[in-house]
Design a protein around this motif. Structure first.
Motif, PDB file in Angstrom:
ATOM      1  N   SER A 150       0.844  -1.190   0.000  1.00  0.00           N
ATOM      2  CA  SER A 150       0.000   0.000   0.000  1.00  0.00           C
ATOM      3  C   SER A 150       0.883   1.245   0.000  1.00  0.00           C
ATOM      4  N   ILE A 151       0.555   2.188  -0.852  1.00  0.00           N
ATOM      5  CA  ILE A 151       1.362   3.417  -0.924  1.00  0.00           C
ATOM      6  C   ILE A 151       0.931   4.356   0.184  1.00  0.00           C
ATOM      7  N   ASP A 152       1.864   4.721   1.008  1.00  0.00           N
ATOM      8  CA  ASP A 152       1.549   5.580   2.154  1.00  0.00           C
ATOM      9  C   ASP A 152       2.817   6.326   2.571  1.00  0.00           C
ATOM     10  N   ARG A 153       2.618   7.285   3.452  1.00  0.00           N
ATOM     11  CA  ARG A 153       3.781   8.015   3.937  1.00  0.00           C
ATOM     12  C   ARG A 153       4.672   7.072   4.733  1.00  0.00           C
ATOM     13  N   ASP A 154       5.955   7.152   4.443  1.00  0.00           N
ATOM     14  CA  ASP A 154       6.914   6.302   5.130  1.00  0.00           C
ATOM     15  C   ASP A 154       7.081   6.814   6.563  1.00  0.00           C
ATOM     16  N   PRO A 155       6.779   5.985   7.589  1.00  0.00           N
ATOM     17  CA  PRO A 155       6.905   6.458   8.965  1.00  0.00           C
ATOM     18  C   PRO A 155       8.297   7.016   9.267  1.00  0.00           C
ATOM     19  N   ALA A 156       9.302   6.478   8.606  1.00  0.00           N
ATOM     20  CA  ALA A 156      10.666   6.932   8.865  1.00  0.00           C
ATOM     21  C   ALA A 156      10.992   8.220   8.109  1.00  0.00           C
ATOM     22  N   SER A 157      10.175   8.574   7.123  1.00  0.00           N
ATOM     23  CA  SER A 157      10.443   9.760   6.319  1.00  0.00           C
ATOM     24  C   SER A 157       9.111  10.254   5.766  1.00  0.00           C
ATOM     25  N   PRO A 158       8.331  11.008   6.558  1.00  0.00           N
ATOM     26  CA  PRO A 158       6.934  11.312   6.237  1.00  0.00           C
ATOM     27  C   PRO A 158       6.702  12.003   4.900  1.00  0.00           C
ATOM     28  N   THR A 159       7.715  12.654   4.344  1.00  0.00           N
ATOM     29  CA  THR A 159       7.495  13.308   3.054  1.00  0.00           C
ATOM     30  C   THR A 159       7.641  12.337   1.898  1.00  0.00           C
ATOM     31  N   PHE A 160       8.013  11.117   2.193  1.00  0.00           N
ATOM     32  CA  PHE A 160       8.302  10.141   1.149  1.00  0.00           C
ATOM     33  C   PHE A 160       7.185   9.113   1.077  1.00  0.00           C
ATOM     34  N   LEU A 161       6.656   8.861  -0.118  1.00  0.00           N
ATOM     35  CA  LEU A 161       5.584   7.880  -0.279  1.00  0.00           C
ATOM     36  C   LEU A 161       6.183   6.519  -0.618  1.00  0.00           C
ATOM     37  N   ALA A 162       6.021   5.583   0.307  1.00  0.00           N
ATOM     38  CA  ALA A 162       6.588   4.247   0.120  1.00  0.00           C
ATOM     39  C   ALA A 162       5.484   3.264  -0.225  1.00  0.00           C
ATOM     40  N   ALA A 163       5.850   2.180  -0.909  1.00  0.00           N
ATOM     41  CA  ALA A 163       4.903   1.085  -1.179  1.00  0.00           C
ATOM     42  C   ALA A 163       5.110   0.050  -0.081  1.00  0.00           C
ATOM     43  N   LEU A 164       4.417   0.282   1.048  1.00  0.00           N
ATOM     44  CA  LEU A 164       4.635  -0.516   2.253  1.00  0.00           C
ATOM     45  C   LEU A 164       3.943  -1.868   2.153  1.00  0.00           C
ATOM     46  N   ARG A 165       4.601  -2.914   2.653  1.00  0.00           N
ATOM     47  CA  ARG A 165       3.966  -4.241   2.660  1.00  0.00           C
ATOM     48  C   ARG A 165       2.875  -4.258   3.718  1.00  0.00           C
ATOM     49  N   ILE A 166       1.675  -4.694   3.325  1.00  0.00           N
ATOM     50  CA  ILE A 166       0.576  -4.781   4.295  1.00  0.00           C
ATOM     51  C   ILE A 166       0.094  -6.210   4.473  1.00  0.00           C
ATOM     52  N   ALA A 167       0.504  -7.132   3.600  1.00  0.00           N
ATOM     53  CA  ALA A 167       0.106  -8.534   3.749  1.00  0.00           C
ATOM     54  C   ALA A 167       1.054  -9.395   2.928  1.00  0.00           C
ATOM     55  N   GLY A 168       1.127 -10.675   3.319  1.00  0.00           N
ATOM     56  CA  GLY A 168       1.917 -11.617   2.541  1.00  0.00           C
ATOM     57  C   GLY A 168       3.349 -11.724   2.999  1.00  0.00           C
ATOM     58  N   PRO A 169       4.116 -12.587   2.328  1.00  0.00           N
ATOM     59  CA  PRO A 169       5.457 -12.923   2.807  1.00  0.00           C
ATOM     60  C   PRO A 169       6.571 -11.956   2.409  1.00  0.00           C
ATOM     61  N   ALA A 170       6.278 -10.958   1.619  1.00  0.00           N
ATOM     62  CA  ALA A 170       7.360 -10.037   1.217  1.00  0.00           C
ATOM     63  C   ALA A 170       7.977  -9.396   2.458  1.00  0.00           C
ATOM     64  N   PRO A 171       9.281  -9.386   2.572  1.00  0.00           N
ATOM     65  CA  PRO A 171       9.921  -8.893   3.792  1.00  0.00           C
ATOM     66  C   PRO A 171      10.071  -7.374   3.855  1.00  0.00           C
ATOM     67  N   ARG A 172       9.929  -6.705   2.738  1.00  0.00           N
ATOM     68  CA  ARG A 172      10.205  -5.271   2.703  1.00  0.00           C
ATOM     69  C   ARG A 172       9.236  -4.554   1.753  1.00  0.00           C
ATOM     70  N   PRO A 173       9.173  -3.217   1.852  1.00  0.00           N
ATOM     71  CA  PRO A 173       8.425  -2.450   0.848  1.00  0.00           C
ATOM     72  C   PRO A 173       9.029  -2.672  -0.536  1.00  0.00           C
ATOM     73  N   LEU A 174       8.256  -2.327  -1.577  1.00  0.00           N
ATOM     74  CA  LEU A 174       8.849  -2.334  -2.918  1.00  0.00           C
ATOM     75  C   LEU A 174       9.996  -1.333  -2.952  1.00  0.00           C
ATOM     76  N   ARG A 175      10.978  -1.632  -3.794  1.00  0.00           N
ATOM     77  CA  ARG A 175      12.121  -0.719  -3.893  1.00  0.00           C
ATOM     78  C   ARG A 175      11.674   0.556  -4.620  1.00  0.00           C
ATOM     79  N   PRO A 176      11.841   1.699  -3.983  1.00  0.00           N
ATOM     80  CA  PRO A 176      11.358   2.936  -4.596  1.00  0.00           C
ATOM     81  C   PRO A 176      12.349   3.531  -5.590  1.00  0.00           C
ATOM     82  N   VAL A 177      11.789   4.315  -6.474  1.00  0.00           N
ATOM     83  CA  VAL A 177      12.604   5.171  -7.337  1.00  0.00           C
ATOM     84  C   VAL A 177      12.212   6.602  -6.981  1.00  0.00           C
TER      85      VAL A 177
END
Ligand code: FES
Length: 207
Positions: A150-177
């Protein structure tokens, strides 16, 4: 053919081989890859823009907006792809790698934010598909083992929109560009209304 010409041809072949190897992970299941598969099977070059950079479509640019147009995509390209129900897919060059990337526009509180992500799932590398409405990128779904992002503000960097993992076995957010928008040679503030002619530069890719 002289030796220098032969070296250039060999280099071109090596570059094309690297790109095909780099993108082969994206040639799996999922509608997001259909245009790329179609272009390759059909032998068409509509994903292959002739440029001084070979077959790469977007170059990383660390000094926007002083970059050539070839280093960017336009907002209208993103919106046209959305109107067809898909994100805009581009290969980005980083060193010797070709990074399969989707570009989109995320709308939050009436504001528009350009985003881009490496589509390779952080679990076992399947290409993810966009979820949610085509004209407002909200997240991704991996068809292989069901991870959702899910794309949301990164808790570690609120101005940055991360594709955060919300379910499933993926260990990390998608790699951003990391991307920035520019108009008429000036950078735009994050969240500024975007016009069709605005350009989006890929500034940094995380791998
Ligand atoms: S490869 Fe995406 S969830 Fe396994």
């Amino acid at each position: 053919m002289g030796s220098s010409q032969r070296m250039n041809v060999d280099k071109d072949r090596r570059d094309i081989l690297k790109i095909l190897i780099g993108t082969s992970v994206s040639l799996g299941l999922g509608g997001i890859t259909v245009p790329l598969v179609g272009a390759l099977i059909g032998g068409k070059a509509n994903l292959v823009k002739p440029s001084p950079y070979g077959h790469i479509e977007v170059m990383l640019c660390e000094d926007p907006p002083r970059c050539p147009d070839d280093f960017s995509v336009t907002v209208s390209e993103i919106r046209n792809a959305s109107a067809e129900g898909r994100p805009l897919f581009r290969l980005i060059k980083k060193g010797t790698m070709a990074i399969p990337t989707v570009f989109g526009i995320v709308k939050i509180d009436q504001r528009e934010y350009p985003v881009a992500y490496n589509i390779v799932c952080t679990h076992f590398g399947c290409p993810v598909n966009q979820s949610g409405p085509a004209d407002n990128m909200v997240g991704f779904f991996c068809p292989c083992h069901g991870s959702s992002f899910s794309i949301d503000r990164d808790p570690a960097s609120p101005t940055f929109l991360a594709a955060l993992r919300i379910a499933g076995p993926a260990p990390r957010p998608l790699r951003p560009v990391k991307v920035v928008a520019a108009r008429g040679g000036e950078l735009l503030e994050p969240g500024a209304p975007l016009l069709d002619g605005d350009v989006i530069y890929a500034v940094k890719a995380y791998v």
